[in-house]
Write a protein that holds these residues in place. Structure first.
Motif, PDB file in Angstrom:
ATOM      1  N   LEU A  41       0.827  -1.208   0.000  1.00 54.62           N
ATOM      2  CA  LEU A  41       0.000   0.000   0.000  1.00 54.62           C
ATOM      3  C   LEU A  41       0.864   1.262   0.000  1.00 54.62           C
ATOM      4  CD1 LEU A  41      -2.939  -0.995   2.381  1.00 54.62           C
ATOM      5  CD2 LEU A  41      -3.139  -0.306  -0.011  1.00 54.62           C
ATOM      6  N   TYR A  42       1.891   1.280   0.826  1.00 56.11           N
ATOM      7  CA  TYR A  42       2.774   2.452   0.849  1.00 56.11           C
ATOM      8  C   TYR A  42       3.493   2.613  -0.488  1.00 56.11           C
ATOM      9  CZ  TYR A  42       2.107   3.313   5.846  1.00 56.11           C
ATOM     10  OH  TYR A  42       1.558   3.637   7.078  1.00 56.11           O
ATOM     11  N   ASP A  43       3.909   1.501  -1.078  1.00 53.88           N
ATOM     12  CA  ASP A  43       4.586   1.549  -2.377  1.00 53.88           C
ATOM     13  C   ASP A  43       3.660   2.102  -3.455  1.00 53.88           C
ATOM     14  OD1 ASP A  43       6.607   1.096  -4.309  1.00 53.88           O
ATOM     15  OD2 ASP A  43       5.804  -0.884  -4.775  1.00 53.88           O
ATOM     16  N   LEU A  44       2.424   1.651  -3.474  1.00 50.92           N
ATOM     17  CA  LEU A  44       1.462   2.143  -4.470  1.00 50.92           C
ATOM     18  C   LEU A  44       1.244   3.651  -4.337  1.00 50.92           C
ATOM     19  CD1 LEU A  44      -1.233  -0.708  -4.386  1.00 50.92           C
ATOM     20  CD2 LEU A  44       0.214  -0.105  -6.330  1.00 50.92           C
ATOM     21  N   VAL A  45       1.148   4.133  -3.113  1.00 50.01           N
ATOM     22  CA  VAL A  45       0.906   5.567  -2.903  1.00 50.01           C
ATOM     23  C   VAL A  45       2.115   6.390  -3.324  1.00 50.01           C
ATOM     24  CG1 VAL A  45       0.473   7.350  -1.167  1.00 50.01           C
ATOM     25  CG2 VAL A  45      -0.794   5.193  -1.080  1.00 50.01           C
ATOM     26  N   TYR A  46       3.293   5.985  -2.889  1.00 51.18           N
ATOM     27  CA  TYR A  46       4.498   6.750  -3.243  1.00 51.18           C
ATOM     28  C   TYR A  46       4.803   6.676  -4.737  1.00 51.18           C
ATOM     29  CZ  TYR A  46       6.021   7.829   1.532  1.00 51.18           C
ATOM     30  OH  TYR A  46       6.110   8.348   2.802  1.00 51.18           O
ATOM     31  N   ARG A  47       4.577   5.497  -5.323  1.00 49.04           N
ATOM     32  CA  ARG A  47       4.971   5.293  -6.712  1.00 49.04           C
ATOM     33  C   ARG A  47       3.992   5.937  -7.699  1.00 49.04           C
ATOM     34  NH1 ARG A  47       8.015   0.529  -9.150  1.00 49.04           N
ATOM     35  NH2 ARG A  47       8.127  -0.307  -7.023  1.00 49.04           N
TER      36      ARG A  47
END
Length: 464
Positions: free
Chosen positions: A213-219
């Protein structure tokens, strides 16, 4: 000590003055509200305006399940989780002994996936936002997730970042971009371990769900996170409130991001951003909270099925009728299609999307940015659904009255009343009904010469 020394000199005096002035200036700046990781605080966050204005979006279910393309996108679970006989028979008939679900992965090629072609179709459909499956319950990620080694679209199959490519194409056309993400994975060993422990341990959440989830938001900086797969464990297991407080307070999308309500057992229809409540949710009266109806053109499945029959496909009239009812009751309408493993959207799905786009090109002003009126539905000889924009009222009727006269009971006319039909240039004749309400004399034209074949909109100004 050094600061004390500076205060005694000219430089120090200047610094103190600057600090005092800065303090005076900051008093006039409202401090940004911060949300704490609890539902009372998170639920108080105002929903970003863009979502309510958008009204219509396209949902895309795409993944390794698009390879067997049979039964539904829950193929793996029906085959191995439930052991349904028809799925076992399908595998026995069409694949060699020992063939595993992982063996479908290389066949998910996306060979004919052209993101600009998809985005052009969605724009022509009148969609204001697009939601793509980044990961379904099978665990395969449509982006190069570092915690999904060799089970993602960069390492296997397409060897492409499908989430990123579609996002770029969608945003070039000024549509909002949403990401569907399943919290759970049916057969992940760490998730099975946590379930065995009664969701008291969080091995899977820490190793897989939260990093993703954090990766999707940052990316990708999504405008919307469409969460799913929440139902087996409580929100405390998923760390949902911690994630959402970060999302609302400190993430790169904190001001514009929208989320749904699937963040743990018993969250649906109670907590989160807008409410889905359940798939294909249809309230019978105006809800008190912003909501969205998600539904699929293929009435049986969300993913593409090779065994789809024509009578499984929602008709144009069904889709437009649902869209009208949903918007009248204050909801958004999210219409799903399932592409093939090659990345093609089959013609019948294209046809349905383009039909919605044609209808919205005439009637969009009664839909986009509209608000529910004081009356939502009027039942008489034809069902009439109302929407409004500022002082204008729209009456959308789904069946053409046989005598060519539309009777409306709810609007109260004034000396300034004007009545037109969207798609027709001239004003319509009307009169007050002795029994109450008004009578609108529809254009005396053959139905085939009207701008649309189903669902017509009367625009009323100067009414109460």
């Amino acid at each position: 000590a050094r600061f004390s020394e500076m205060k005694s000199g000219a430089v120090g005096a200047g610094l103190v003055v600057l600090l005092l002035l800065r303090g005076e200036c900051m008093r006039g700046v409202p401090r940004r509200r911060r949300y704490t990781p609890d539902w009372e605080s998170l639920d108080s966050r105002p929903l970003p305006e863009w979502f309510d204005k958008a009204k219509f979006g396209v949902f895309v279910h795409w993944g390794v399940f698009s390879v067997p393309a049979w039964g539904s996108e829950w193929f793996w679970w029906h085959w191995k989780g439930e052991g349904l006989p028809q799925y076992k028979q399908f595998m026995s008939d069409h694949y060699p002994p020992g063939f595993s679900y992982a063996d479908f992965g290389p066949q998910f090629t996306a060979r004919f996936f052209h993101p600009d072609t998809w985005a052009d179709l969605f724009l022509a459909a009148g969609a204001k936002y697009v939601v793509l499956t980044t990961k379904h319950h099978e665990g395969f990620t449509n982006w190069p997730s570092s915690v999904s080694w060799n089970w993602n679209s960069q390492d296997l199959g397409p060897h492409r970042d499908l989430v990123g490519e579609l996002g770029n194409a969608v945003r070039k056309r000024n549509m909002r971009y949403g990401l569907y993400h399943s919290l759970l994975e049916w057969f992940h060993p760490l998730y099975l371990l946590d379930k065995k422990n009664g969701c008291k341990t969080q091995h899977f959440v820490r190793a897989k769900t939260m990093p993703e989830l954090y990766d999707l938001v940052y990316r990708y900086e999504p405008d919307l996170i469409w969460s799913d797969g929440e139902w087996e464990c409580p929100d405390t297991y998923w760390n949902s409130t911690e994630f959402l407080s970060w999302l609302y307070n400190d993430s790169p999308v904190k001001d514009e991001v929208v989320v749904n309500d699937r963040w743990g057992q018993n969250c649906s229809c109670h907590h989160g951003g807008y409410y889905n409540c359940q798939d294909k949710f249809k309230p019978e009266s105006l809800p008190g909270h912003k909501w969205e109806m998600c539904t699929s053109i293929d009435k049986v499945s969300w993913g593409y099925r090779r065994d789809m029959a024509v009578f499984d496909v929602a008709a144009e009239r069904e889709i437009i009728s649902e869209l009208v009812q949903t918007v009248s009751l204050g909801g958004n309408y999210l219409l799903n299609i399932g592409p093939t493993k090659d990345g093609l959207i089959v013609p019948i799905f294209q046809e349905r999307l383009l039909a919605v786009g044609k209808w919205l090109s005439i009637h969009g002003e009664a839909v986009y940015s509209s608000k529910p009126w004081r009356v939502q539905l009027e039942k008489n000889t034809t069902s009439v659904w109302y929407t409004s924009r500022e002082t204008t009222v729209y009456a959308i009727f789904l069946h053409w009255p046989e005598n060519g006269v539309l009777s409306l009971v709810s609007p109260v006319t004034t000396s300034a009343t004007q009545i037109t039909m969207l798609g027709i240039q001239k004003d319509l004749k009307w009169s007050t009904n002795p029994e109450g309400g008004l009578l609108i004399y529809l254009p005396n034209l053959p139905l085939g010469t009207l701008p649309v074949d189903f669902g017509w909109t009367i625009k009323l100004t100067g009414v109460k």
